[in-house]
Design a protein around this motif. Structure first.
Motif, PDB file in Angstrom:
ATOM      1  N   TYR A  37       7.751   5.456  -5.450  1.00 51.97           N
ATOM      2  CA  TYR A  37       8.061   6.796  -6.158  1.00 51.97           C
ATOM      3  C   TYR A  37       9.102   6.466  -7.308  1.00 51.97           C
ATOM      4  O   TYR A  37       8.983   7.007  -8.412  1.00 51.97           O
ATOM      5  CB  TYR A  37       8.588   7.629  -5.153  1.00 51.97           C
ATOM      6  N   LEU A  83       1.716   6.849  -6.606  1.00 49.06           N
ATOM      7  CA  LEU A  83       0.546   7.874  -6.754  1.00 49.06           C
ATOM      8  C   LEU A  83       1.141   9.142  -6.792  1.00 49.06           C
ATOM      9  O   LEU A  83       0.743  10.093  -7.339  1.00 49.06           O
ATOM     10  CB  LEU A  83      -0.595   7.400  -5.721  1.00 49.06           C
ATOM     11  N   ALA A  84       1.946   9.366  -5.732  1.00 43.74           N
ATOM     12  CA  ALA A  84       2.387  10.844  -5.467  1.00 43.74           C
ATOM     13  C   ALA A  84       3.511  11.174  -6.784  1.00 43.74           C
ATOM     14  O   ALA A  84       3.249  12.067  -7.326  1.00 43.74           O
ATOM     15  CB  ALA A  84       3.455  10.633  -4.343  1.00 43.74           C
ATOM     16  N   ILE A  91       3.855  10.625   6.011  1.00 44.26           N
ATOM     17  CA  ILE A  91       4.154   9.352   6.483  1.00 44.26           C
ATOM     18  C   ILE A  91       4.667   9.426   8.071  1.00 44.26           C
ATOM     19  O   ILE A  91       4.111   8.856   8.832  1.00 44.26           O
ATOM     20  CB  ILE A  91       5.085   8.430   5.638  1.00 44.26           C
ATOM     21  N   ASN A 118       8.466   2.052   6.132  1.00 44.81           N
ATOM     22  CA  ASN A 118       7.490   2.884   5.268  1.00 44.81           C
ATOM     23  C   ASN A 118       8.128   3.869   4.344  1.00 44.81           C
ATOM     24  O   ASN A 118       7.574   4.022   3.194  1.00 44.81           O
ATOM     25  CB  ASN A 118       6.226   3.204   6.064  1.00 44.81           C
ATOM     26  N   VAL A 142       5.159  13.785   0.959  1.00 41.12           N
ATOM     27  CA  VAL A 142       4.655  12.497   1.310  1.00 41.12           C
ATOM     28  C   VAL A 142       5.286  11.686   2.370  1.00 41.12           C
ATOM     29  O   VAL A 142       4.729  11.298   3.289  1.00 41.12           O
ATOM     30  CB  VAL A 142       4.644  11.496   0.046  1.00 41.12           C
ATOM     31  N   THR A 180       3.613  15.094  -7.093  1.00 43.37           N
ATOM     32  CA  THR A 180       3.768  15.690  -5.513  1.00 43.37           C
ATOM     33  C   THR A 180       5.434  15.487  -5.283  1.00 43.37           C
ATOM     34  O   THR A 180       5.957  14.440  -5.419  1.00 43.37           O
ATOM     35  CB  THR A 180       2.871  14.718  -4.694  1.00 43.37           C
ATOM     36  N   CYS A 226       7.941   3.858   0.220  1.00 44.39           N
ATOM     37  CA  CYS A 226       7.171   4.737  -0.566  1.00 44.39           C
ATOM     38  C   CYS A 226       8.147   5.421  -1.524  1.00 44.39           C
ATOM     39  O   CYS A 226       7.801   5.341  -2.614  1.00 44.39           O
ATOM     40  CB  CYS A 226       6.648   5.860   0.270  1.00 44.39           C
ATOM     41  N   ASN A 251       0.801  -0.954   0.065  1.00 48.34           N
ATOM     42  CA  ASN A 251       0.093  -0.047  -0.130  1.00 48.34           C
ATOM     43  C   ASN A 251       0.655   1.144  -0.136  1.00 48.34           C
ATOM     44  O   ASN A 251       0.381   2.291  -0.774  1.00 48.34           O
ATOM     45  CB  ASN A 251      -0.875   0.011   1.152  1.00 48.34           C
ATOM     46  N   THR A 252       1.940   1.285   0.773  1.00 47.03           N
ATOM     47  CA  THR A 252       2.761   2.435   0.961  1.00 47.03           C
ATOM     48  C   THR A 252       3.694   2.557  -0.552  1.00 47.03           C
ATOM     49  O   THR A 252       3.835   3.599  -0.767  1.00 47.03           O
ATOM     50  CB  THR A 252       3.798   2.172   2.101  1.00 47.03           C
ATOM     51  N   LEU A 289       1.394   4.185  -2.748  1.00 49.32           N
ATOM     52  CA  LEU A 289       1.466   5.540  -2.300  1.00 49.32           C
ATOM     53  C   LEU A 289       2.262   6.360  -3.054  1.00 49.32           C
ATOM     54  O   LEU A 289       2.295   7.523  -3.515  1.00 49.32           O
ATOM     55  CB  LEU A 289       1.470   5.624  -0.958  1.00 49.32           C
ATOM     56  N   GLY A 290       3.455   5.982  -3.040  1.00 47.11           N
ATOM     57  CA  GLY A 290       4.711   6.546  -3.554  1.00 47.11           C
ATOM     58  C   GLY A 290       4.674   6.554  -5.132  1.00 47.11           C
ATOM     59  O   GLY A 290       4.694   7.818  -5.778  1.00 47.11           O
TER      60      GLY A 290
END
Length: 85
Positions: free
Chosen positions: A77, A43-44, A58, A69, A54, A49, A73, A36-37, A40-41
């Motif tokens: 990214y 997505l950032a 966190i 984490n 981010v 972003t 992430c 999930n993390t 998130l990276g």
């Protein structure tokens, strides 16, 4: 969609960003929940972003295994770098 390219069947997803989340988690010896993390990276990066924003979120929101984490992430990214040049 941001999908785990290690999972069967995700390659048929239209307009997907494929990130090997399971592979990244295992290579870093982290529990699979960090996928999930990693997502998130990715997505950032997709949203342009700055990673430091981010990372700050966190650090403020996660109480356990913070460095793991942040690292996971960052991996997501970086893994999406080729998609979002």
């Amino acid at each position: 969609f941001i999908v785990d390219s290690d999972k069967a069947g995700v390659h048929d997803t239209v307009n997907s960003i494929e990130i090997p989340m399971t592979t990244i988690a295992r290579e870093k010896n982290l529990p699979l929940i960090v996928r999930n993390t990693i997502a998130l990276g990715a997505l950032a990066r997709a949203l342009s972003t700055d990673f430091l924003v981010v990372e700050d979120v966190i650090r403020k929101c996660i109480r356990k295994k913070v460095e793991e984490n942040v690292g996971a992430c960052k991996e997501g990214y970086n893994a999406s770098r080729e998609v979002f040049k």
